[in-house]
Design a protein around this motif. Structure first.
Motif, mmCIF file in Angstrom:
data_model
loop_
_atom_site.group_PDB
_atom_site.id
_atom_site.type_symbol
_atom_site.label_atom_id
_atom_site.label_comp_id
_atom_site.label_asym_id
_atom_site.label_seq_id
_atom_site.Cartn_x
_atom_site.Cartn_y
_atom_site.Cartn_z
ATOM 1 N N ILE A 186 0.863 -1.189 0.000
ATOM 2 C CA ILE A 186 0.000 0.000 0.000
ATOM 3 C C ILE A 186 0.895 1.233 0.000
ATOM 4 O O ILE A 186 1.765 1.377 0.844
ATOM 5 C CB ILE A 186 -0.937 0.019 1.224
ATOM 6 C CG1 ILE A 186 -2.006 -1.039 1.058
ATOM 7 C CG2 ILE A 186 -1.577 1.377 1.398
ATOM 8 C CD1 ILE A 186 -3.063 -1.028 2.116
ATOM 9 N N TYR A 187 0.681 2.069 -0.978
ATOM 10 C CA TYR A 187 1.522 3.255 -1.097
ATOM 11 C C TYR A 187 0.698 4.465 -0.699
ATOM 12 O O TYR A 187 -0.330 4.746 -1.301
ATOM 13 C CB TYR A 187 2.017 3.396 -2.533
ATOM 14 C CG TYR A 187 2.595 2.133 -3.070
ATOM 15 C CD1 TYR A 187 3.771 1.604 -2.550
ATOM 16 C CD2 TYR A 187 1.958 1.442 -4.083
ATOM 17 C CE1 TYR A 187 4.301 0.424 -3.029
ATOM 18 C CE2 TYR A 187 2.479 0.269 -4.573
ATOM 19 C CZ TYR A 187 3.648 -0.241 -4.039
ATOM 20 O OH TYR A 187 4.154 -1.414 -4.508
ATOM 21 N N LEU A 188 1.152 5.174 0.282
ATOM 22 C CA LEU A 188 0.381 6.307 0.797
ATOM 23 C C LEU A 188 1.070 7.612 0.443
ATOM 24 O O LEU A 188 2.279 7.763 0.611
ATOM 25 C CB LEU A 188 0.250 6.197 2.318
ATOM 26 C CG LEU A 188 -0.432 7.344 3.030
ATOM 27 C CD1 LEU A 188 -1.900 7.368 2.668
ATOM 28 C CD2 LEU A 188 -0.275 7.212 4.522
ATOM 29 N N ILE A 189 0.296 8.514 -0.063
ATOM 30 C CA ILE A 189 0.807 9.859 -0.272
ATOM 31 C C ILE A 189 -0.232 10.819 0.280
ATOM 32 O O ILE A 189 -1.404 10.719 -0.044
ATOM 33 C CB ILE A 189 1.163 10.108 -1.752
ATOM 34 C CG1 ILE A 189 1.647 11.523 -1.961
ATOM 35 C CG2 ILE A 189 0.029 9.795 -2.680
ATOM 36 C CD1 ILE A 189 2.366 11.678 -3.263
ATOM 37 N N ALA A 190 0.187 11.658 1.186
ATOM 38 C CA ALA A 190 -0.778 12.467 1.923
ATOM 39 C C ALA A 190 -0.298 13.901 2.000
ATOM 40 O O ALA A 190 0.866 14.199 1.750
ATOM 41 C CB ALA A 190 -0.965 11.920 3.332
ATOM 42 N N SER A 191 -1.211 14.784 2.362
ATOM 43 C CA SER A 191 -0.824 16.184 2.531
ATOM 44 C C SER A 191 -1.276 16.652 3.904
ATOM 45 O O SER A 191 -2.284 16.194 4.426
ATOM 46 C CB SER A 191 -1.466 17.049 1.451
ATOM 47 O OG SER A 191 -2.856 17.126 1.651
ATOM 48 N N ILE A 192 -0.503 17.542 4.493
ATOM 49 C CA ILE A 192 -0.895 18.125 5.771
ATOM 50 C C ILE A 192 -0.821 19.646 5.662
ATOM 51 O O ILE A 192 -0.014 20.179 4.905
ATOM 52 C CB ILE A 192 -0.009 17.656 6.945
ATOM 53 C CG1 ILE A 192 1.452 17.943 6.653
ATOM 54 C CG2 ILE A 192 -0.228 16.198 7.223
ATOM 55 C CD1 ILE A 192 2.329 17.761 7.847
ATOM 56 N N ASP A 193 -1.663 20.311 6.418
ATOM 57 C CA ASP A 193 -1.698 21.769 6.359
ATOM 58 C C ASP A 193 -1.568 22.436 7.715
ATOM 59 O O ASP A 193 -0.982 23.487 7.836
ATOM 60 C CB ASP A 193 -3.011 22.230 5.719
ATOM 61 C CG ASP A 193 -2.989 21.999 4.236
ATOM 62 O OD1 ASP A 193 -2.071 22.532 3.597
ATOM 63 O OD2 ASP A 193 -3.857 21.284 3.727
ATOM 64 N N HIS A 194 -2.136 21.828 8.707
ATOM 65 C CA HIS A 194 -2.178 22.465 10.024
ATOM 66 C C HIS A 194 -0.758 22.665 10.563
ATOM 67 O O HIS A 194 0.109 21.818 10.334
ATOM 68 C CB HIS A 194 -2.982 21.592 10.979
ATOM 69 C CG HIS A 194 -3.462 22.318 12.178
ATOM 70 N ND1 HIS A 194 -2.648 22.536 13.250
ATOM 71 C CD2 HIS A 194 -4.654 22.889 12.467
ATOM 72 C CE1 HIS A 194 -3.338 23.206 14.156
ATOM 73 N NE2 HIS A 194 -4.553 23.430 13.715
ATOM 74 N N ILE A 195 -0.551 23.774 11.260
ATOM 75 C CA ILE A 195 0.807 24.031 11.740
ATOM 76 C C ILE A 195 1.247 22.993 12.755
ATOM 77 O O ILE A 195 2.429 22.707 12.880
ATOM 78 C CB ILE A 195 0.975 25.432 12.384
ATOM 79 C CG1 ILE A 195 -0.264 25.822 13.163
ATOM 80 C CG2 ILE A 195 1.331 26.468 11.381
ATOM 81 C CD1 ILE A 195 -0.020 26.984 14.074
ATOM 82 N N ASN A 196 0.307 22.457 13.487
ATOM 83 C CA ASN A 196 0.708 21.501 14.520
ATOM 84 C C ASN A 196 0.489 20.061 14.081
ATOM 85 O O ASN A 196 0.481 19.159 14.908
ATOM 86 C CB ASN A 196 -0.061 21.766 15.805
ATOM 87 C CG ASN A 196 0.309 23.097 16.391
ATOM 88 O OD1 ASN A 196 1.445 23.538 16.256
ATOM 89 N ND2 ASN A 196 -0.635 23.758 17.016
ATOM 90 N N ALA A 197 0.344 19.865 12.804
ATOM 91 C CA ALA A 197 0.024 18.519 12.321
ATOM 92 C C ALA A 197 1.048 17.462 12.747
ATOM 93 O O ALA A 197 0.666 16.358 13.115
ATOM 94 C CB ALA A 197 -0.119 18.538 10.813
ATOM 95 N N PRO A 198 2.348 17.767 12.708
ATOM 96 C CA PRO A 198 3.307 16.721 13.075
ATOM 97 C C PRO A 198 3.161 16.227 14.503
ATOM 98 O O PRO A 198 3.681 15.175 14.831
ATOM 99 C CB PRO A 198 4.665 17.389 12.872
ATOM 100 C CG PRO A 198 4.420 18.469 11.918
ATOM 101 C CD PRO A 198 3.030 18.946 12.201
#
Lengths: 601, 657
Positions: free
Chosen positions: A442-454
């Motif tokens: 399964i290959y996942l490619i995702a996007s994050i935007d929130h400043i505290n996402a990590p």
């Protein structure tokens, strides 16, 4: 012996009067004694200064070491784009300046007045203004610390024997302060800090009659340095702290602690529990009506997208990485995209250009009702063609893992827009997604935007995800992502509520409709009253009786229960125990509804 | 790409084998000590693994493998996330145990029935029944089978239950499980293994005394992650086996991430893999980065473009400039000549690596025992130093040499012996002489020792002579003389030899530890772009956001956006302006003020062409743009709607970010 210099301005004196007075008192008392063992004192003071330097050297060393660490991590930060890695932490996480209510407007006008040019925000230019900032309790706290320090120092003066211990105590106070702030300013301050530390205080010079060690040549230079230090200060409280007559041996220290107090104070100022001063204006007083989603969309379409060419160039840069992403996905990494701007289009392009012929699943994380279960369901049902339900997401996950392990020819690309969205950021859902992504096929490619996402991910999840980070700043507007956000500025269109209203009411009797109408009309009449609690049950019953709609309050209650079941009305008890009825629909919708009803009738 | 995958596989094999080694000792201990357990207590092993949670998985996998092979077939691995309640735990446990039993002898059909039965009723009694069945069966099986099984396991093999992450189990579940199973310990020989990430104290924190007294706990400490790392570096970087090498900066970044961020060996390996991928992806000449034999073949098949690529390498250019003019022309024009030279250079590089590793180890032997470790305790530090620049020019090297000149004899001799071993075991051909030389040193030391013995005899005899004389003054004088002469004589000999040894080592270092950048064609095997690595492994999304908002020029190369000193022009994208304005506010922001400020800025930017005629239209558009920007900020997590005051939003950050 150290009388207050002319430098202490009026405002400063007001604040630290107790300090000074006490100091004067004690110095007067001890003056004779001091003068007596003048020479001895100077010697010891000199020793003090030396010691101080040693200690500050140590600290500087420490800071340098930390700097080294930062530098070590920042190896090769000079990449051509210079995208952020060259920014020191202090720049990013700086404190906000003391706020004035008109500041925003000021800045705006500044920006507006000089089109196309940069404006240097000049906070330091108006010291009078800052002087008037309301003193928060942090100021008080600071003053207390300074006061204590002064006391300690006076003690130390009087009792030369105990001096060393007192100094240690003092150091302790400082180091505590320093520790609390170290993190924030470590990357910006070292140089300045050291400079300040190195700068001997002016009082030392002015009192050079006591110390023979000070030479005249240094004098000017030092004076200059100190003056820069002083002018660099923003709030008068600090100037105050530094310019209160202090024994010379602490002054160097004071200068440093200034810097800290700056930060400490600003922090507390920003977070003071005192009421925030903002103007009371509301949007309703503007003559403009609220826009609804549709008109907003139309308007934005009209507005030209700024810097389209540059954004396109940025996107092309990112698109050139597609083949690399594919390679890395196949090698067991997963890819996460971050950076300002919507990454929806980019991922979409990736999907259409590269993943055309392979099985892939697109998850719109920004969709307000998405859940992990729905993601898993779509995998089991659409990809694995499995019909049946699972007891829990964990079972489902196990099933998926088993299937993928059994059949190595199965491959699935999962694209998740906004992995950090409200619905997916929970611990459980992230864990399930992480486990899913750790499957080799399964290959996942995702996007994050929130400043505290990590912050969503802990070590275990990170290792399951096996991320490769890619910065894809696109600057394109978040059209899709924000369209679901129930923005507070956008008027809820209410069309859905209206249709449900009419549908429900159409199925009711004429009397019931009349009852609802009464309530709606009453609510509309009172729409200008912001503290309108609703219609009390008794009044309502009275009105209904007058209109020949009900004959007993039992029938009315039965009717109201029906309304309540359809969520057409809300009841709440007032302070006096009376039941109030409200229609939880906004006024414009209600008006529309009444108009429609009138037409029907 | 095939090469890479091979490499990756080898890499993991290495790790697993290493872990297996480190855990064989545990397993031995476990066997011994489970024999002793007979009481109502449950034998328990507490395995302290350290904070590098990510590596635990591998450890446990290899551990269970080892146990399975050597002690018992019945192993259950339990994770906290699977066991929110005691029921789930039992289910999971049963499932794993049954399954693994089926794996052992999958011929029997009855087992499947059994499994399905047990699914329904998961309890300790059913587990015991199952266990009795199983042991009976293996007992009454055909003799051949019995022999094999009993040779591998005992008559009643224990059931091992491993709790992978003990800290995250709920205490209730653990307590219940322990109490229940302690009541059945006679029928069911159970062994628990707790994986602990923090400290052994956690057991007592989690379990009350009444429960923990049911356990018989023995503590095991796994190797620290630093040791894992050094083994891996040893096996991967300091061998000639893998042609791929890491540059200094890259290695530094990887080690920094390891030491300062996670202590995770797995992440280190991930970084290493990424390096390999990046290298092969970005460097067209990486086809030559393979075993020497293959490389020779591949050089012959190089296309013209690839030859041009070689010519473009900076290190190769330097090499060409060093040659005579005819050779230069030949190298730059004729492909065949180039190929020949390339081949030779590659061989040189290979030989260099061989020598490098053994000399590095040798130097490490010398420096690692010096006081204060001027060149670092670990061989990786030394490796970094050598890669960075010419190590003999550094101050640290100077000081360590000086310290080495003060070593005592026994240390020196042992070091020399170690060096000899290293050189003998290394495959380099040039080391015969070195070995001889070192052996020569050793014999000299032995001779010295012998001489020293003799001399001591002499001195003793001379002292006897001295006793004859009674003159105090003379006695003193001769004694002093004797002392002086003895010291100067003996020490000079030893000292000279010591100097010689150190100088020799120094010369070795100068010869062989040349930094790799000075070698021609080093670009082929060394991966050196640390920034890429940092970007992808240790990214800073907040900084990226901040930069984009504060300084859009970084991304959008438009002159209008160019600015200096932390401020932005009014031509910036809407979101930047809104962001900038919101920075000036306290905890709460009035939307009306915000909107007005925004429109002031934007209107000024639009300039005079936005006249009063179309102001209403423009106003609407500006309003819409403002709404969009604000909701974008909300999405990014800078603000949230607030109920405290009408038409206000709350700021979520208090800094400039």
């Amino acid at each position: 012996m150290s009388q207050p210099e002319g430098k202490g301005s009026g405002a400063l004196e007001v604040k630290f009067v107790p300090d000074e007075e006490v100091l004067k008192h004690i110095t007067d008392d001890t003056g004779i004694k001091v003068r007596k063992d003048k020479t001895q004192l100077t010697v010891s003071v000199k020793r003090f200064v030396k010691k101080l330097e040693n200690i500050s050297d140590d600290e500087a060393q420490e800071i340098l070491e930390e700097k080294n660490y930062v530098a070590a991590l920042g190896i090769c930060a000079q990449d051509p784009v210079g995208n952020g890695s060259s920014i020191s932490g202090g720049e990013v996480y700086s404190f906000q300046t003391p706020k004035r209510s008109s500041k925003m407007a000021e800045l705006a006008s500044e920006l507006a007045q000089t089109p196309g040019q940069s404006v240097a925000p000049d906070h330091s230019e108006c010291p009078e203004k800052t002087a008037e900032t309301p003193q928060s309790n942090s100021n008080f706290l600071w003053a207390e610390i300074a006061w204590k320090c002064n006391l300690i120092l006076l003690f130390a003066w009087q009792r030369a024997v105990l001096r060393r211990y007192m100094f240690l105590l003092l150091m302790h106070v400082f180091s505590l302060l320093l520790q609390s702030k170290n993190k924030e300013f470590v990357s910006t301050t070292p140089y300045r800090l050291r400079k300040r530390l190195a700068a001997p205080d002016p009082y030392l010079e002015s009192e050079s009659e006591y110390s023979a060690s000070c030479s005249e040549e240094e004098d000017e230079e030092d004076q200059k340095e100190v003056s820069t230090v002083l002018s660099g200060r923003k709030t008068p409280a600090k100037t105050n702290a530094a310019s209160t007559p202090l024994p010379r041996n602490t002054l160097a220290k004071k200068v440093k602690e200034d810097k800290m107090s700056n930060l400490v104070e600003e922090y507390f100022e920003a977070h003071s529990s005192s009421k925030v001063l903002t103007s009371d204006r509301t949007l309703q007083k503007l003559r403009k009506r609220r826009l609804n989603q549709q008109t907003l969309h139309d308007l934005l379409k009209k507005a030209p997208l700024a810097y389209a060419a540059e954004i396109k160039e940025l996107n092309q840069q990112h698109e050139s990485l597609f083949s690399k992403w594919m390679l890395q996905l196949h090698l067991g990494f997963n890819i996460v995209l971050y950076g300002l701007g919507s990454k929806h289009d980019l991922l979409e392009k990736f999907r259409t250009s590269v993943l055309k012929d392979s099985v892939h699943l697109v998850v719109n994380g920004y969709f307000p009702s998405i859940t992990v279960r729905s993601i898993l369901n779509s995998i089991t049902e659409e990809v694995l063609n499995h019909i049946g339900t699972f007891r829990s997401p964990l079972d489902q996950l196990e099933f998926i893992i088993k299937r993928f392990k059994e059949d190595s020819s199965l491959q699935l690309y999962v694209l998740i827009h906004n992995l950090d969205s409200q619905m997916l950021r929970g611990e459980r859902s992230q864990r399930i997604l992480a486990q899913l992504s750790s499957l080799p096929s399964i290959y996942l490619i995702a996007s994050i935007d929130h400043i505290n996402a990590p912050l969503m991910w802990d070590q275990a999840k990170l290792s399951l995800y096996n991320w490769l980070w890619y910065e894809t700043t696109t600057f394109s507007p978040y059209v899709e992502e924000t369209s679901y956000e129930n923005s507070f500025l956008v008027q809820q269109s209410g069309s859905l509520a209206l249709s449900s209203l009419t549908h429900v009411l159409r199925s009711l009797t004429l009397n019931a409709r009349g009852i609802f109408r009464l309530l709606a009309q009453y609510q509309l009449e009172n729409k200008d009253n912001p503290s309108y609690p609703g219609l009390s049950f008794q009044d309502f019953y009275q009105q209904c009786r007058e209109a020949f709609l009900v004959n007993s309050d039992l029938t009315l209650r039965a009717q109201l229960t029906e309304f309540r079941d359809h969520k057409l009305i809300r009841t709440k008890r007032g302070a006096d125990g009376v039941e109030y009825l409200l229609i939880p629909v906004d006024d414009s919708t209600l008006t529309d509804f009444l108009e429609k009803e009138d037409e029907d009738v | 790409q095939q090469i890479q995958e091979d490499l990756n596989k080898q890499l993991f094999d290495n790790l697993v084998s290493f872990l297996r080694q480190s855990h064989s000792e545990f397993q031995e201990k476990t066997t011994e000590w489970t024999c002793r357990m007979k009481s109502r207590e449950i034998p328990t092993a507490a395995l302290v693994l350290g904070v590098n949670v990510t590596d635990h998985d591998l450890t446990f996998r290899s551990l269970s493998e080892v146990i399975q092979n050597n002690i018992t077939p019945y192993i259950a691995l339990l994770e906290a996330k699977d066991c929110p309640g005691i029921k789930n735990l039992m289910q999971k446990l049963m499932g794993q145990l049954m399954n693994c039993y089926i794996d052992v002898d999958s011929l029997e059909d009855e087992d499947y029935v059994q499994v399905s039965e047990n699914r329904i009723r998961c309890s300790m009694t059913s587990l015991i029944n199952w266990y009795e069945n199983v042991t009976k069966k293996t007992g009454s099986e055909t003799p051949s089978k019995k022999r094999t099984s009993s040779s591998r396991h005992w008559q009643s093999p224990p059931v091992v239950v491993i709790f992978k992450d003990m800290e995250s189990f709920t205490t209730k579940v653990l307590q219940d499980f322990i109490v229940i199973s302690s009541q059945h310990i006679r029928e069911l020989p159970l062994v628990l293994i707790f994986g602990i990430a923090t400290s052994p104290m956690i057991i007592h924190n989690l379990l009350p005394h009444s429960v923990s007294s049911l356990l018989c706990i023995e503590l095991f400490q796994s190797l620290s992650c630093k040791e894992h790392l050094s083994t891996i570096i040893d096996k991967l970087l300091l061998t000639t086996q893998f042609p791929f090498k890491l540059g200094e900066k890259v290695l530094q970044v990887l080690i920094n991430i390891f030491l300062y961020h996670d202590f995770s060996v797995q992440n280190f390996i991930k970084g290493f893999q990424l390096c390999i991928v990046e290298h092969f992806y970005s460097q067209p000449l990486s086809v030559l980065c393979c075993q020497l034999v293959d490389a020779k073949k591949r050089v012959n098949y190089l296309s013209h473009d690839q030859c041009e690529n070689i010519r473009r390498l900076p290190s190769f250019r330097r090499y060409v400039e060093g040659q005579v003019s005819e050779k230069q022309i030949a190298l730059l024009t004729a492909d065949s000549c180039l190929k020949e030279v390339t081949l030779k250079l590659l061989e040189d590089l290979h030989v260099y690596h061989e020598n490098y590793v053994s000399v590095l180890r040798c130097l490490h032997v010398f420096t690692s025992s010096l006081p204060k470790y001027p060149l670092g305790k670990q061989i990786r530090e030394l490796h970094c130093a050598c890669l960075e620049n010419q190590v003999w020019e550094t101050e640290e090297y100077e000081s360590s040499l000086q310290l080495a000149r003060m070593l005592n004899k026994s240390d020196l001799v042992t070091m020399l012996q170690q060096c000899v071993e290293i050189f003998v075991s290394s495959s380099g051909k040039e080391f015969d002489k070195t070995v001889e030389k070192l052996k020569d040193f050793l014999t000299q030391f032995q001779k010295l020792e012998a001489e020293a013995f003799q001399e001591r005899d002499v001195s003793v005899s001379s002292q006897k002579e001295l006793q004859k004389k009674t003159d105090l003054y003379h006695l003193q004088k001769t004694l002093l003389e004797l002392k002086e002469s003895r010291r100067s004589k003996k020490l000079t000999k030893f000292e000279m030899l010591r100097f010689e040894v150190v100088d020799y080592i120094d010369s070795l270092v100068r010869n062989y530890l040349v930094p790799a950048d000075h070698k021609t064609l080093h670009e082929i095997v060394y991966f050196n772009t640390a920034s890429v690595l940092r970007e992808h492994l240790n990214a800073a999304p907040r900084i990226a956001l901040h930069t984009a908002l504060n300084n859009p020029y970084c991304y959008l190369k438009n002159q209008a956006l160019k600015s200096d000193g932390g401020s932005i022009s009014n031509k910036a994208p809407d979101i930047c302006i809104v962001y900038k304005l919101h920075l000036e506010c306290g905890r709460l922001i009035n939307l009306v003020d915000w909107l007005e400020a925004f429109s002031t800025v934007v209107m000024a930017a639009e300039g005079p062409n936005a006249d009063a005629a179309s102001s209403d239209q423009v106003d609407d558009i500006i309003h819409a743009r403002f709404i969009r920007a604000v909701s974008e900020l909300e999405l990014l997590g800078f603000i949230k709607p607030s109920k405290q005051k009408t038409d206000h939003v709350a700021r979520l950050t208090w800094g400039g970010c």
